[in-house]
Write a protein that holds these residues in place. Sequence first.
Motif, PDB file in Angstrom:
ATOM      1  N   GLY A 167      19.443 -13.404  54.605  1.00 54.75           N
ATOM      2  CA  GLY A 167      20.002 -11.890  54.851  1.00 54.75           C
ATOM      3  C   GLY A 167      19.486 -10.937  53.683  1.00 54.75           C
ATOM      4  O   GLY A 167      19.060 -11.366  52.327  1.00 54.75           O
ATOM      5  N   ARG A 204      18.395 -11.810  58.831  1.00 52.65           N
ATOM      6  CA  ARG A 204      19.583 -10.872  59.426  1.00 52.65           C
ATOM      7  C   ARG A 204      19.600  -9.598  58.253  1.00 52.65           C
ATOM      8  O   ARG A 204      19.490  -9.836  56.947  1.00 52.65           O
ATOM      9  CB  ARG A 204      20.943 -11.771  59.063  1.00 52.65           C
ATOM     10  CG  ARG A 204      20.728 -12.899  60.084  1.00 52.65           C
ATOM     11  CD  ARG A 204      22.054 -13.900  59.838  1.00 52.65           C
ATOM     12  NE  ARG A 204      21.885 -14.883  60.758  1.00 52.65           N
ATOM     13  CZ  ARG A 204      22.924 -15.052  61.693  1.00 52.65           C
ATOM     14  NH1 ARG A 204      23.754 -13.749  62.019  1.00 52.65           N
ATOM     15  NH2 ARG A 204      22.937 -16.233  62.519  1.00 52.65           N
ATOM     16  N   TYR A 206      21.763  -6.512  56.517  1.00 52.67           N
ATOM     17  CA  TYR A 206      23.140  -6.142  56.130  1.00 52.67           C
ATOM     18  C   TYR A 206      23.208  -4.600  55.579  1.00 52.67           C
ATOM     19  O   TYR A 206      22.381  -4.202  55.102  1.00 52.67           O
ATOM     20  CB  TYR A 206      23.545  -7.101  55.288  1.00 52.67           C
ATOM     21  CG  TYR A 206      23.965  -8.624  55.864  1.00 52.67           C
ATOM     22  CD1 TYR A 206      24.998  -9.059  56.357  1.00 52.67           C
ATOM     23  CD2 TYR A 206      22.764  -9.469  55.975  1.00 52.67           C
ATOM     24  CE1 TYR A 206      25.242 -10.354  56.754  1.00 52.67           C
ATOM     25  CE2 TYR A 206      22.839 -10.510  56.472  1.00 52.67           C
ATOM     26  CZ  TYR A 206      24.246 -11.070  56.809  1.00 52.67           C
ATOM     27  OH  TYR A 206      24.267 -12.290  57.399  1.00 52.67           O
ATOM     28  N   GLU A 211      29.493  -8.382  52.611  1.00 56.30           N
ATOM     29  CA  GLU A 211      28.957  -9.167  53.833  1.00 56.30           C
ATOM     30  C   GLU A 211      28.098 -10.042  53.858  1.00 56.30           C
ATOM     31  O   GLU A 211      28.352 -11.289  54.488  1.00 56.30           O
ATOM     32  CB  GLU A 211      28.545  -8.007  54.900  1.00 56.30           C
ATOM     33  CG  GLU A 211      29.703  -7.240  55.348  1.00 56.30           C
ATOM     34  CD  GLU A 211      29.264  -6.195  56.709  1.00 56.30           C
ATOM     35  OE1 GLU A 211      28.384  -6.506  57.213  1.00 56.30           O
ATOM     36  OE2 GLU A 211      30.162  -5.540  56.945  1.00 56.30           O
ATOM     37  N   MET A 212      27.083  -9.975  52.929  1.00 51.23           N
ATOM     38  CA  MET A 212      25.991 -11.024  52.590  1.00 51.23           C
ATOM     39  C   MET A 212      26.595 -12.138  52.171  1.00 51.23           C
ATOM     40  O   MET A 212      26.534 -13.336  52.641  1.00 51.23           O
ATOM     41  CB  MET A 212      24.947 -10.394  52.110  1.00 51.23           C
ATOM     42  CG  MET A 212      23.690  -9.818  52.695  1.00 51.23           C
ATOM     43  SD  MET A 212      22.422  -9.382  51.793  1.00 51.23           S
ATOM     44  CE  MET A 212      22.727  -7.970  51.021  1.00 51.23           C
ATOM     45  N   ASP A 215      28.864 -14.181  54.333  1.00 53.70           N
ATOM     46  CA  ASP A 215      28.279 -15.004  55.446  1.00 53.70           C
ATOM     47  C   ASP A 215      27.414 -16.204  54.658  1.00 53.70           C
ATOM     48  O   ASP A 215      27.436 -17.370  55.239  1.00 53.70           O
ATOM     49  CB  ASP A 215      27.287 -14.130  56.269  1.00 53.70           C
ATOM     50  CG  ASP A 215      27.670 -13.611  57.129  1.00 53.70           C
ATOM     51  OD1 ASP A 215      28.817 -13.745  57.606  1.00 53.70           O
ATOM     52  OD2 ASP A 215      26.926 -12.772  57.922  1.00 53.70           O
TER      53      ASP A 215
END
Length: 334
Positions: A167, A204, A206, A211-212, A215
């Motif tokens: 990410g 991915r 972000y 949020e990273m 996850d």
Amino acid sequence: MRDLIFVTLFLFPSLGSAEDWEDRLVFNDGAQGAHLRVISSTDTVLFAPLIEDFVAQNPSISIEYLVSGTADIDKRVRATPDAFDVIVSSAMDLQLKLANDGFALPLDDMQVPPWAQWHHSLFAFTSEPATIVINRTAFEGQPIPQTRQGLIEALRERPEVFRGKIGTYDVRQSGLGYLFATQDARASETYWRLMEVMGGLDVRLYCCSGEMITDLADGTILVAYNVLGSYAAVRTEGKDALEVILPSDFQTTMMRTVMVSEATRKAEAAERFVRYLITEEPASPDSKPFLPLLTSGNASNEQETIGLNPALLTFLDVLKRKKFISAWENAVIQ
């Protein structure tokens, strides 16, 4: 909680539902003095201790804390500057442009180094590195990369492990992500090789560090690149599976900045809040979750930190931004 009252958005029907905030809370509701509206990119969980401490020291002041993305903050302030009293953001370049365009109220005698302020109107109050955060389960029996080149080699050696499990920021949407990316690219060509490798492994994208890390913690991703150090430290505490890495090849360190809106009608209270962020010692050590601003006497740290100077405006030029985004998309969106 020092008479702190959190009031959520659904308790403000009179304000309308058109504004979509990531979070919206009121501290010290019912205070008889000034009511400050603070728009900020910092998650409430990180900034709340500072505001709690401030209103405890200034019980006549209440603060409405509005959380939004860095790029969105720039748009909102430009559209309605009188809607906010204090502006806080990690996107130093966008903040400097706001101040340079006349949206900040000049303040005198602020105790920050010359390189950490802009024309007495924009002030840095933290120093925060960009980090690499990994889920250790992906590196059992393997060396943990300490540099960008080391990360490139780790990803290339085991693509089956990391495909879809990396990410980073979507620099098209995140003001801070764009700042980190442009500064990385200026420092080394390794950045572009890393982006190409990540792009080939279905990276991915972000909006934000929080949020990273979420996850990472649940295993959705195994590596996150350019996560803010302050978020990484707070969000990984107690999570043994996660490790924060400060790349040893070079560090990208930003300063979180604050300004008083030029259009504020509560200048005295707003200035008091800014002075608190910069100079005041909190009642509790836990009230300052961020790394303190580097001292002006530390020349090496000054050189390692992104400075508040006109060079920040380079990549905000429309044509330069378009060119950079195009190169980034070619590397990442494969």
